[in-house]
Design an enzyme around this catalytic site. Structure first.
Site, PDB file in Angstrom:
ATOM      1  N   ASP A 270       1.067  -1.390   0.031  1.00  0.00           N
ATOM      2  CA  ASP A 270       0.078  -0.051   0.032  1.00  0.00           C
ATOM      3  C   ASP A 270       0.865   1.221   0.055  1.00  0.00           C
ATOM      4  O   ASP A 270       1.818   1.300   0.993  1.00  0.00           O
ATOM      5  CB  ASP A 270      -0.906   0.029   1.074  1.00  0.00           C
ATOM      6  CG  ASP A 270      -1.895   0.999   1.151  1.00  0.00           C
ATOM      7  OD1 ASP A 270      -2.956   0.934   0.645  1.00  0.00           O
ATOM      8  OD2 ASP A 270      -1.677   2.160   1.641  1.00  0.00           O
ATOM      9  N   GLU A 314      -4.540   2.398  -4.551  1.00  0.00           N
ATOM     10  CA  GLU A 314      -3.027   2.618  -4.387  1.00  0.00           C
ATOM     11  C   GLU A 314      -2.449   1.186  -3.839  1.00  0.00           C
ATOM     12  O   GLU A 314      -1.280   1.117  -3.175  1.00  0.00           O
ATOM     13  CB  GLU A 314      -2.837   3.772  -3.400  1.00  0.00           C
ATOM     14  CG  GLU A 314      -3.407   3.632  -1.838  1.00  0.00           C
ATOM     15  CD  GLU A 314      -4.625   3.809  -1.713  1.00  0.00           C
ATOM     16  OE1 GLU A 314      -4.919   3.879  -0.435  1.00  0.00           O
ATOM     17  OE2 GLU A 314      -5.479   3.860  -2.442  1.00  0.00           O
TER      18      GLU A 314
END
Length: 432
Positions: A270, A314
């Protein structure tokens, strides 16, 4: 990218060859060397079997016709029947046997061409030409043999052309020296035979051209299907495999690990503070950050069997087959360091740069079990990732995946998931 370039080159070559075959001009029927080799590999088995089957049927029919000729036509000499049966049939059977050996193209086509030419000359010799009937039968045998070679067996055109020229020349000489025909009949017979030879050779060219064109069109369709499948499995922004490709690969590796009793590791990645990056620098810059991180992931992988994909937003994911805990943590740490050292992509933002791009990684490892869903492993990696973000980000955390324990755990409720997302949002707002 290399696969994409290879597909483009092959597609261009196929389109070029299709254009050549569709043109009305008379062309030599042969592809570029690489494509010709593939054409032969893909068609040799089926072609050899077809030649064997058609040859066997022809041998049976020939011998039945000779037997009927002897039984029904009383003026037919027994000696000619014996000659054709004892000489022609063994040659035909030998050539037919060679087709079972899956020979190379030159040997396969050459054997048929040579065998049929010899059989044609033997038939001419046996018929003789002492009477008008035997002379006519001789010329007919040439045409029938050419019809069989060029239309039924469909020899490759170079071999068909040579065979046709030799048989036609033999038939022409036969017609000229047939004592049973008058000069005018010899001319008519020879000219009709030459016309028939030209027709069968034209048919051979047309049939092979159509066969090659059909093959190219089939290949073109297969390549377009493969390209569409590839594009449907690629994330357009990062050019990494997308979630769909990950799901397909995950199921395959899970089944493989369960079958071979090998470990499977997964890394969830992430981008830290990505919402802040988007809000401060804009979404276009955020896209550039994602592309930058995506370009670094393949550098940390060990082999082609490893898969790096965009998981969504993301988040990225890495699948590591046959990989234990220590090796998986090592790969995750390499990813974290690569992103940290790569720095922040250049932006057009005039203000002070307040944030450096980093990533947090959650790792989990297990030996897959066919009785459990792969989501169990993914869930443990997600929990490890959540711990990494809670512990300060820009770090790697590992959470073991005990499948028996995971199987007994209830699925988190929607409320729990919503509270977790709300907690992350609050923390992001606090950082801003």
């Amino acid at each position: 990218m290399q696969d994409s370039r290879a597909i483009s080159t092959a597609d261009y070559l196929i389109q070029y060859e299709i254009g050549k075959l569709r043109s009305r001009s008379l062309r030599w029927l042969r592809f570029a060397p690489a494509l010709e080799a593939k054409f032969e590999r893909d068609t040799c088995k089926e072609r050899s079997h077809r030649l064997w089957l058609e040859g066997l049927i022809a041998i049976i029919v020939l011998n039945l016709c000779l037997l009927a000729d002897y039984l029904l036509v009383k003026d037919r000499m027994l000696i000619s029947i014996v000659q054709q049966t004892e000489i022609v049939t063994p040659i035909a059977l030998f050539v037919n046997y060679l087709m079972r050996l899956n020979l190379q193209a030159w040997a396969r086509e050459g054997a048929v061409a040579a065998g049929m030419t010899i059989i044609c000359f033997i038939n001419l010799y046996v018929e003789g030409g002492r009477t008008a009937a035997t002379a006519t039968f001789g010329l007919m045998s040439v045409l029938i043999t050419l019809l069989f070679v060029n239309v039924v067996m469909r020899l490759r055109f170079p071999y068909a052309a040579v065979t046709t020229v030799l048989m036609t020349a033999g038939g022409f000489i036969y017609a000229c020296y047939s004592h049973g025909l008058r000069v005018s009949e010899q001319i008519i017979g020879a000219s009709m035979m030459c016309l028939g030879s030209a027709i069968t050779l034209t048919a051979a060219h047309s049939l092979e051209r159509q066969e090659r064109l059909s093959y190219l069109l089939f290949m073109n369709g297969e390549m377009q299907t493969a390209e569409l499948h590839r594009l449907s499995n690629i994330d357009r922004l990062t050019e990494l495999p997308n979630r769909r490709a990950f799901d397909e690969r995950f199921e395959v590796l899970w089944a493989q690990g369960a079958r071979e009793n090998t470990q499977l590791s997964i890394i969830l990645i992430d981008v830290d503070h990505f919402k802040v990056v988007n809000d401060v620098f804009g979404h276009l810059y955020g896209d550039e950050v994602l592309r930058n991180v995506a370009s670094l992931l393949p550098q940390a992988l060990r082999a082609q069997v490893d898969l790096a994909a965009r998981y969504g937003g993301e988040e990225f994911v890495v699948l590591l087959p046959d990989t234990n805990q220590k090796m998986a943590i090592g790969v995750a740490e390499r990813i974290r360091q690569l992103v940290e050292r790569a720095g922040t992509p250049v932006s057009g933002y005039d203000g002070e740069q307040i944030l450096k791009v980093t990533v947090s990684c959650g790792v989990s490892t297990c030996v897959p079990d066919v009785l459990l869903h792969p989501e169990k492993l993914l869930k443990q990696a997600d929990r490890a990732l959540y711990k990494a973000k809670e512990s300060g980000r820009n770090r790697v955390e590992f959470r073991p995946c005990d499948l028996q324990e995971a199987a007994g755990e209830p699925t988190p409720s929607r409320k729990t998931s919503a509270m977790r997302r709300l907690s992350r949002l609050r923390e992001t707002n606090r950082l801003r």
